[in-house]
Design a protein around this motif. Structure first.
Motif, PDB file in Angstrom:
ATOM      1  N   LEU A  12       0.831  -1.213   0.000  1.00 13.24           N
ATOM      2  CA  LEU A  12       0.000   0.000   0.000  1.00 13.24           C
ATOM      3  C   LEU A  12       0.858   1.252   0.000  1.00 13.24           C
ATOM      4  O   LEU A  12       1.974   1.249   0.512  1.00 13.24           O
ATOM      5  N   GLY A  13       0.282   2.332  -0.518  1.00 11.54           N
ATOM      6  CA  GLY A  13       0.987   3.613  -0.474  1.00 11.54           C
ATOM      7  C   GLY A  13       0.386   4.608  -1.450  1.00 11.54           C
ATOM      8  O   GLY A  13      -0.521   4.289  -2.220  1.00 11.54           O
ATOM      9  N   TYR A  14       0.915   5.799  -1.395  1.00 11.64           N
ATOM     10  CA  TYR A  14       0.490   6.891  -2.274  1.00 11.64           C
ATOM     11  C   TYR A  14       0.915   6.555  -3.705  1.00 11.64           C
ATOM     12  O   TYR A  14       1.790   5.713  -3.915  1.00 11.64           O
ATOM     13  N   ARG A  15       0.325   7.242  -4.684  1.00 16.07           N
ATOM     14  CA  ARG A  15       0.691   6.950  -6.080  1.00 16.07           C
ATOM     15  C   ARG A  15       2.139   7.354  -6.376  1.00 16.07           C
ATOM     16  O   ARG A  15       2.681   8.281  -5.769  1.00 16.07           O
ATOM     17  N   TYR A  81       1.428  -6.402   5.751  1.00 19.35           N
ATOM     18  CA  TYR A  81       1.353  -5.207   4.915  1.00 19.35           C
ATOM     19  C   TYR A  81       2.732  -4.586   4.716  1.00 19.35           C
ATOM     20  O   TYR A  81       3.519  -4.478   5.658  1.00 19.35           O
ATOM     21  N   VAL A  82       2.987  -4.176   3.473  1.00 21.48           N
ATOM     22  CA  VAL A  82       4.169  -3.376   3.167  1.00 21.48           C
ATOM     23  C   VAL A  82       3.640  -1.992   2.821  1.00 21.48           C
ATOM     24  O   VAL A  82       2.911  -1.814   1.834  1.00 21.48           O
ATOM     25  N   LEU A  83       3.931  -1.018   3.678  1.00 22.73           N
ATOM     26  CA  LEU A  83       3.479   0.360   3.459  1.00 22.73           C
ATOM     27  C   LEU A  83       4.647   1.162   2.910  1.00 22.73           C
ATOM     28  O   LEU A  83       5.699   1.253   3.549  1.00 22.73           O
ATOM     29  N   VAL A  95       0.573  10.524   3.680  1.00 24.87           N
ATOM     30  CA  VAL A  95      -0.482   9.602   3.241  1.00 24.87           C
ATOM     31  C   VAL A  95      -0.292   8.221   3.866  1.00 24.87           C
ATOM     32  O   VAL A  95      -1.261   7.574   4.272  1.00 24.87           O
ATOM     33  N   VAL A  96       0.952   7.783   3.972  1.00 26.25           N
ATOM     34  CA  VAL A  96       1.201   6.440   4.526  1.00 26.25           C
ATOM     35  C   VAL A  96       0.742   6.368   5.993  1.00 26.25           C
ATOM     36  O   VAL A  96       0.267   5.336   6.453  1.00 26.25           O
ATOM     37  N   GLN A  97       0.824   7.485   6.700  1.00 20.83           N
ATOM     38  CA  GLN A  97       0.356   7.514   8.097  1.00 20.83           C
ATOM     39  C   GLN A  97      -1.173   7.408   8.160  1.00 20.83           C
ATOM     40  O   GLN A  97      -1.717   6.700   9.010  1.00 20.83           O
ATOM     41  N   GLN A 111      -2.286  -3.989  16.293  1.00 19.09           N
ATOM     42  CA  GLN A 111      -1.054  -4.167  15.542  1.00 19.09           C
ATOM     43  C   GLN A 111      -1.226  -5.269  14.510  1.00 19.09           C
ATOM     44  O   GLN A 111      -1.828  -6.302  14.785  1.00 19.09           O
ATOM     45  N   VAL A 112      -0.715  -5.030  13.321  1.00 21.68           N
ATOM     46  CA  VAL A 112      -0.697  -6.064  12.284  1.00 21.68           C
ATOM     47  C   VAL A 112       0.732  -6.133  11.749  1.00 21.68           C
ATOM     48  O   VAL A 112       1.454  -5.132  11.809  1.00 21.68           O
ATOM     49  N   PRO A 113       1.157  -7.295  11.248  1.00 21.92           N
ATOM     50  CA  PRO A 113       2.528  -7.382  10.720  1.00 21.92           C
ATOM     51  C   PRO A 113       2.722  -6.373   9.591  1.00 21.92           C
ATOM     52  O   PRO A 113       2.017  -6.417   8.581  1.00 21.92           O
ATOM     53  N   THR A 114       3.633  -5.437   9.825  1.00 17.78           N
ATOM     54  CA  THR A 114       3.832  -4.331   8.881  1.00 17.78           C
ATOM     55  C   THR A 114       5.315  -4.020   8.723  1.00 17.78           C
ATOM     56  O   THR A 114       6.061  -4.034   9.696  1.00 17.78           O
ATOM     57  N   VAL A 115       5.696  -3.714   7.478  1.00 15.70           N
ATOM     58  CA  VAL A 115       7.017  -3.134   7.226  1.00 15.70           C
ATOM     59  C   VAL A 115       6.785  -1.788   6.559  1.00 15.70           C
ATOM     60  O   VAL A 115       6.063  -1.702   5.554  1.00 15.70           O
ATOM     61  N   LEU A 116       7.346  -0.741   7.147  1.00 18.00           N
ATOM     62  CA  LEU A 116       7.294   0.591   6.543  1.00 18.00           C
ATOM     63  C   LEU A 116       8.534   0.734   5.671  1.00 18.00           C
ATOM     64  O   LEU A 116       9.655   0.502   6.137  1.00 18.00           O
TER      65      LEU A 116
END
Length: 199
Positions: A12-15, A81-83, A95-97, A111-116
């Motif tokens: 996920l993320g901004y364009r 999720y990969v943000l 946007v990512v926040q 909390q969910v498994p996430t990598v920023l």
């Protein structure tokens, strides 16, 4: 050899932050500069981490902004999720926040498994977000943090291996190397698990 584990990951993320470039680099080992930004795509890849095979399904989502409705499909059956934001864009960092907040609301967990991921780290001259800022944000989420360049295959692979480790942590499966009797600790700065000594 244990059976491969199926894991579904949403990116996920901004364009234009490089979500597709990062995903395609990981899956196909090539850098794609131009990509149709309007579509959502799904990729499959088998990867091995610590002797365990994972059958990954990667959902490369269409770029979102702070006003996008968070699609329900992005919270169903997703294991991690990969943000992604671009280190060259303050807007993408904001946007990512927002996306992370919407994600937690939708999933209903703290909390969910996430990598920023701070992408485009190769664009040194255009950087506006320091690594420390990304790290601080990830820490506030209890998430892992990495910077990457979709142009470099190595960092793309590391991103997806890291999200696998985060998902395994939540499942209570420490990497298989650590299942032997070992004294382990967690680094307070980066959250990495390290081993003092094997018994």
């Amino acid at each position: 050899m244990p059976q491969p584990k199926y894991r579904k990951i949403a990116v996920l993320g901004y364009r234009s932050v490089g979500k597709s470039s990062l995903t395609i680099q990981f899956v196909e080992g090539q850098f794609v500069d131009s990509y149709d930004p309007t579509i959502e795509n799904t990729f499959n890849k088998m990867v091995s981490v610590n002797g365990q095979d994972f059958n990954l399904q990667l959902v490369d989502t269409a770029g979102q902004d702070e006003y996008s409705i968070f699609p329900q499909s992005h919270s169903m059956d997703i294991h991690g999720y990969v943000l992604v934001y671009s280190v060259t864009s303050m807007k993408s960092f904001e946007v990512v926040q927002v996306l992370h907040d919407k994600l937690l609301d939708m999933v209903g967990k703290i909390q969910v498994p996430t990598v920023l991921v701070g992408n485009k780290k190769d664009l040194h001259m255009e950087r506006v977000i320091k690594p420390e800022e990304g790290k601080k944000l990830a820490d506030s989420w209890g998430a892992a943090f990495m910077e990457s360049s979709a142009k470099e295959n190595q960092t793309a692979v590391e991103v997806f291996k890291r999200i696998i480790l985060e998902m395994e942590k939540v499942d209570g499966n420490a990497p298989s190397e650590e299942k032997k009797c070992a004294v382990i600790g967690i680094c307070e700065q980066c959250g990495c698990v390290y081993i003092y000594k094997r018994m």
